[in-house]
Write a protein that holds these residues in place. Sequence first.
Motif, PDB file in Angstrom:
ATOM      1  N   LEU A  86      43.246 -34.128  64.288  1.00 23.14           N
ATOM      2  CA  LEU A  86      42.823 -35.068  63.252  1.00 23.14           C
ATOM      3  C   LEU A  86      43.205 -34.595  61.857  1.00 23.14           C
ATOM      4  O   LEU A  86      43.407 -35.418  60.950  1.00 23.14           O
ATOM      5  CB  LEU A  86      41.317 -35.309  63.347  1.00 23.14           C
ATOM      6  CG  LEU A  86      40.845 -36.001  64.633  1.00 23.14           C
ATOM      7  CD1 LEU A  86      39.340 -36.164  64.629  1.00 23.14           C
ATOM      8  CD2 LEU A  86      41.534 -37.349  64.806  1.00 23.14           C
ATOM      9  N   ALA A  87      43.315 -33.277  61.668  1.00 27.78           N
ATOM     10  CA  ALA A  87      43.757 -32.759  60.370  1.00 27.78           C
ATOM     11  C   ALA A  87      45.176 -33.222  60.046  1.00 27.78           C
ATOM     12  O   ALA A  87      45.559 -33.333  58.873  1.00 27.78           O
ATOM     13  CB  ALA A  87      43.692 -31.232  60.368  1.00 27.78           C
ATOM     14  N   GLN A  88      45.951 -33.509  61.096  1.00 30.96           N
ATOM     15  CA  GLN A  88      47.336 -33.955  60.911  1.00 30.96           C
ATOM     16  C   GLN A  88      47.470 -35.478  60.989  1.00 30.96           C
ATOM     17  O   GLN A  88      48.579 -35.998  60.866  1.00 30.96           O
ATOM     18  CB  GLN A  88      48.216 -33.322  61.984  1.00 30.96           C
ATOM     19  CG  GLN A  88      48.198 -31.799  61.957  1.00 30.96           C
ATOM     20  CD  GLN A  88      48.855 -31.222  63.180  1.00 30.96           C
ATOM     21  OE1 GLN A  88      50.072 -31.009  63.215  1.00 30.96           O
ATOM     22  NE2 GLN A  88      48.066 -30.967  64.209  1.00 30.96           N
ATOM     23  N   GLU A 140      41.279 -38.216  74.429  1.00 38.67           N
ATOM     24  CA  GLU A 140      42.704 -37.983  74.189  1.00 38.67           C
ATOM     25  C   GLU A 140      42.967 -36.520  73.850  1.00 38.67           C
ATOM     26  O   GLU A 140      44.010 -35.965  74.219  1.00 38.67           O
ATOM     27  CB  GLU A 140      43.195 -38.916  73.072  1.00 38.67           C
ATOM     28  CG  GLU A 140      44.685 -38.843  72.775  1.00 38.67           C
ATOM     29  CD  GLU A 140      45.601 -39.363  73.887  1.00 38.67           C
ATOM     30  OE1 GLU A 140      46.787 -39.593  73.599  1.00 38.67           O
ATOM     31  OE2 GLU A 140      45.155 -39.527  75.043  1.00 38.67           O
ATOM     32  N   ALA A 141      42.025 -35.865  73.174  1.00 39.88           N
ATOM     33  CA  ALA A 141      42.163 -34.431  72.925  1.00 39.88           C
ATOM     34  C   ALA A 141      42.086 -33.642  74.228  1.00 39.88           C
ATOM     35  O   ALA A 141      42.829 -32.670  74.428  1.00 39.88           O
ATOM     36  CB  ALA A 141      41.083 -33.964  71.955  1.00 39.88           C
ATOM     37  N   PHE A 164      32.483 -35.066  55.997  1.00 43.05           N
ATOM     38  CA  PHE A 164      33.767 -34.842  55.344  1.00 43.05           C
ATOM     39  C   PHE A 164      34.576 -36.139  55.227  1.00 43.05           C
ATOM     40  O   PHE A 164      34.778 -36.842  56.218  1.00 43.05           O
ATOM     41  CB  PHE A 164      34.569 -33.775  56.081  1.00 43.05           C
ATOM     42  CG  PHE A 164      33.864 -32.440  56.118  1.00 43.05           C
ATOM     43  CD1 PHE A 164      33.704 -31.700  54.959  1.00 43.05           C
ATOM     44  CD2 PHE A 164      33.337 -31.947  57.308  1.00 43.05           C
ATOM     45  CE1 PHE A 164      33.035 -30.481  54.977  1.00 43.05           C
ATOM     46  CE2 PHE A 164      32.680 -30.734  57.335  1.00 43.05           C
ATOM     47  CZ  PHE A 164      32.514 -30.004  56.161  1.00 43.05           C
ATOM     48  N   GLU A 165      35.035 -36.405  54.025  1.00 39.31           N
ATOM     49  CA  GLU A 165      35.873 -37.569  53.753  1.00 39.31           C
ATOM     50  C   GLU A 165      37.253 -37.391  54.362  1.00 39.31           C
ATOM     51  O   GLU A 165      37.827 -38.315  54.942  1.00 39.31           O
ATOM     52  CB  GLU A 165      36.003 -37.769  52.241  1.00 39.31           C
ATOM     53  CG  GLU A 165      36.832 -38.969  51.831  1.00 39.31           C
ATOM     54  CD  GLU A 165      36.110 -40.281  52.024  1.00 39.31           C
ATOM     55  OE1 GLU A 165      36.790 -41.311  52.227  1.00 39.31           O
ATOM     56  OE2 GLU A 165      34.865 -40.288  51.979  1.00 39.31           O
ATOM     57  N   SER A 166      37.793 -36.186  54.220  1.00 40.77           N
ATOM     58  CA  SER A 166      39.113 -35.878  54.764  1.00 40.77           C
ATOM     59  C   SER A 166      39.255 -34.358  54.877  1.00 40.77           C
ATOM     60  O   SER A 166      38.433 -33.605  54.345  1.00 40.77           O
ATOM     61  CB  SER A 166      40.223 -36.449  53.878  1.00 40.77           C
ATOM     62  OG  SER A 166      40.180 -35.856  52.596  1.00 40.77           O
ATOM     63  N   PHE A 167      40.304 -33.924  55.574  1.00 43.04           N
ATOM     64  CA  PHE A 167      40.573 -32.496  55.695  1.00 43.04           C
ATOM     65  C   PHE A 167      42.023 -32.305  56.095  1.00 43.04           C
ATOM     66  O   PHE A 167      42.657 -33.211  56.647  1.00 43.04           O
ATOM     67  CB  PHE A 167      39.626 -31.821  56.692  1.00 43.04           C
ATOM     68  CG  PHE A 167      39.594 -32.433  58.063  1.00 43.04           C
ATOM     69  CD1 PHE A 167      40.289 -31.850  59.112  1.00 43.04           C
ATOM     70  CD2 PHE A 167      38.851 -33.580  58.315  1.00 43.04           C
ATOM     71  CE1 PHE A 167      40.251 -32.399  60.386  1.00 43.04           C
ATOM     72  CE2 PHE A 167      38.808 -34.135  59.583  1.00 43.04           C
ATOM     73  CZ  PHE A 167      39.509 -33.550  60.628  1.00 43.04           C
ATOM     74  N   SER A 168      42.566 -31.122  55.807  1.00 40.84           N
ATOM     75  CA  SER A 168      43.974 -30.866  56.080  1.00 40.84           C
ATOM     76  C   SER A 168      44.195 -29.392  56.368  1.00 40.84           C
ATOM     77  O   SER A 168      43.363 -28.535  56.047  1.00 40.84           O
ATOM     78  CB  SER A 168      44.845 -31.297  54.898  1.00 40.84           C
ATOM     79  OG  SER A 168      44.466 -30.580  53.727  1.00 40.84           O
TER      80      SER A 168
END
Length: 407
Positions: free
Chosen positions: A258-260, A281-282, A375-379
């Motif tokens: 999901l980070a990608q 799916e993971a 968390f709104e987003s992460f990378s």
Amino acid sequence: MDQSVAPEVDIIKALSADPVERYAAFDDLRAQCPVHKMPNGKTYMALGYDAVATGLRSVSSFGGSAAQDGLAEEDTTIAGILEPRHLQIRRIINQVVSVHRSQQIEAYLETFIGGLAKELTAGILERGAPVEVMEHFVQPIPPAAMARLMGFPEADSAQYYGWGSQLGVNIGRAAAAGESLSLRDACPEMASYVEGRIVERQALPDEQWPNDALTRFLRTDVEGERLSVRSIVIQIMFAIGAGSDTTRNTLGSLLWRLAQAPDTYARICADRTLVEPAIEEALRIDSPAQFMVRRCLAPSFDLEGTALHEGESVFLSIGSANRDPQKYQDPMSYDLDRERLRDHLAFGNGPHTCPGATLARTEMQIALNVWCDTFESFSLPADFRWTDPGTGMLHGPDQLPLHLVPR
């Protein structure tokens, strides 16, 4: 060379702890033949989906587990006990560890795991970037859930991964040497710990025994039969080891995926019905257990065109089967919209499907929901490189540093 005989270098790569090398070898070998004989001439590797699924569900023709052959039943894990005895023992264990069989315990675990996940994410928000989320979010959840399920002190769960690693190393060495080894001998410290918890429970008056898995292990009978204390120790050791590592690995893999894929993560946050497909799916694309080792029990068995004979072993390559293009369109794509998302083999197939699958799914669903709330987003950092935790049998990120944007 006979097409079914794999070059030794390819087999070594297929067993590699480097996931890039391992999956490339899977693809090459599977494209040639769904089942290969290993260079030693005594062992096989099944790579195609149909071959692996057949091997897993054909429980009267394939059985046993790594380093478990010939042990006394009380010292053999449920994975190593053969049919028809396996089914009798499994009925007891299913009633003990299948969390959905007790709504009270399921609700209790949901409250506990949700609270723990919120506590962990709150701690993450206080750390500088990037945050090592395997250490500070993913790793604490599965062993703590196992401790709560069993009725063991939660503070002790920090030891589970170390014990699990010791079990894996010693069992792996025994299997490589063609020997058998009880979990009790593979990790005496863990065996002593579990025995101590049983002694403590038995010292209490019956009316004070809590409704947890340990009590059910000690009290559950099927057709008048109960497990011995010695057998309970082995099955609990097996459950803790398997339940901690596989859930940890899948949850870490899920966050890595999901980070990608920020758009996919945003979809999940907006529509929580997608949490379940995200986890399935993971499990498929990053199967936490890459192989199951089984022994052929039939005089002869045709496994997708390859004849196996009694006593021969086969590596059932779940990690390869779950990426088989004959089964999945665009198998390398992480796709929440696939049909029949639970067709993967991450938890096995047929009568011996993992009895802890419901617990693992429950843990991950709760954890991902809390993550989405926080968390709104992460990378990922630009220089991040995935490394598996030490062995080609298990698959999951050893570390996962993330840049996080809180809500």
